[in-house]
Design a protein around this motif. Structure first.
Motif, PDB file in Angstrom:
ATOM      1  N   ASN A  68      -0.736  -4.638   5.735  1.00 45.81           N
ATOM      2  CA  ASN A  68      -0.745  -3.656   4.645  1.00 45.81           C
ATOM      3  C   ASN A  68       0.481  -2.766   4.774  1.00 45.81           C
ATOM      4  N   SER A 123       0.882  -1.163   0.000  1.00 40.96           N
ATOM      5  CA  SER A 123       0.000   0.000   0.000  1.00 40.96           C
ATOM      6  C   SER A 123       0.924   1.218   0.000  1.00 40.96           C
ATOM      7  N   GLU A 130      -6.207  -1.670   0.091  1.00 44.18           N
ATOM      8  CA  GLU A 130      -6.116  -2.392   1.353  1.00 44.18           C
ATOM      9  C   GLU A 130      -7.375  -3.205   1.630  1.00 44.18           C
TER      10      GLU A 130
END
Length: 315
Positions: free
Chosen positions: A167, A119, A152
């Motif tokens: 993440n 992410s 996510e």
């Protein structure tokens, strides 16, 4: 649960030819058994697993029994986003691939213990005026923030099945290759037209490739770590410090300052992020888990990245 931390782990990586993925693969292969998840269906080699997220195809049988799966797929983040087509490509290259992988892992009879999925710190609102941790940060409203949220969220199926999902919120990754922000400034400074962007006071969160791969390895074995993790050094730099130190290490002068109006002309939509900078993102989960960063100031981080040995970064 990864029972024996001394035994080699079986680790599958998507995006293993990218900047982070290539370095992670080479680092992990020293101690573990690493599989690259690749898109070429013909001539799949040993330690390769086929998938094609655009067509919803994946060799799920080859993922059975993996200890760790790392998802780094997606078109690169630092390119310009100018059109709706660009936005769609950015979104789909991340969300669709992560959904496919997440759903596949969730239905395996021998799923991995942990799923690390990429992410970005762009998840956070740039309006935050405080030190942002994984717990107190608020999601932004712009395209990049909402894309990161969808990115996510697409791993939630794996989390709901009982897999530990992490993440990885990446910042600017320092590298001397073309796909990084630092590399894009090097030829500009070398040509004598480098300069401070806007006020120069805007923050820049960053991390070295050395600390990224070691942090990811650390997270794999730390069962207490789950959810979002800020993959940043504890102290951000400013644009002025970033540019001045890079010029110093390249032995080049830095005499110019680019005003906001000129950056908007030169950089288009990308200028907004350069001018505004990051909020102060802090790696609370990594710090609390006793992870030790090696390069915590921008000068030693850049020196390492450029291959310049100083007293602070000798091996």
């Amino acid at each position: 649960m990864i029972n024996n931390k001394l035994n080699p782990l079986k680790i599958a990586i998507t995006g293993s030819t990218g900047l982070i993925g290539d370095n992670l693969k080479r680092f992990l292969k020293k101690k573990h058994i690493v599989f690259s998840v690749v898109r070429h269906k013909s001539c799949v080699e040993m330690n390769e697993i086929y998938w094609n997220p655009d067509n919803g195809e994946i060799d799920d049988k080859s993922l059975e029994g993996m200890d760790v799966v790392v998802n780094l797929s997606g078109s690169r983040l630092n390119r310009r986003i100018c059109t709706n087509k660009d936005r769609e490509e950015f979104l789909n290259s991340r969300v669709n691939s992560t959904k496919l992988l997440s759903k596949t892992l969730a239905r395996l009879s021998k799923p991995p213990s942990v799923f690390l999925s990429a992410s970005s710190i762009d998840w956070y609102s740039s309006e935050c005026k405080y030190k942002v941790t994984e717990e107190n940060g608020c999601n932004g409203n712009d395209f990049m923030a909402q894309m990161c949220k969808a990115w996510e969220d697409s791993a939630k199926v794996a989390e709901d099945s009982g897999i530990r999902v992490v993440n990885l919120r990446f910042p600017y990754v320092l590298s001397s290759v073309k796909s990084s922000i630092m590399a894009s400034f090097i030829p500009i400074i070398n040509s004598g037209v480098g300069g401070i962007l806007g006020s120069g006071k805007q923050l820049m969160c960053y991390i070295t490739l050395y600390d990224i791969v070691h942090a990811m390895s650390h997270i794999m074995l730390q069962e207490s770590i789950s959810g979002p993790v800020n993959m940043v050094t504890p102290m951000p730099t400013t644009n002025e410090e970033f540019m001045c130190i890079l010029a110093e290490l390249l032995n080049k002068p830095l005499r110019l300052r680019y005003p906001q109006w000129l950056l908007k002309i030169l950089c288009g939509n990308s200028a907004k992020k350069l001018i505004k900078g990051n909020c102060y993102v802090f790696p609370e989960k990594l710090i609390n888990s006793k992870f030790q960063f090696r390069y915590t100031d921008i000068k030693s981080a850049m020196s390492y990245t450029l291959g310049i040995l100083t007293d602070n970064n000798k091996c």
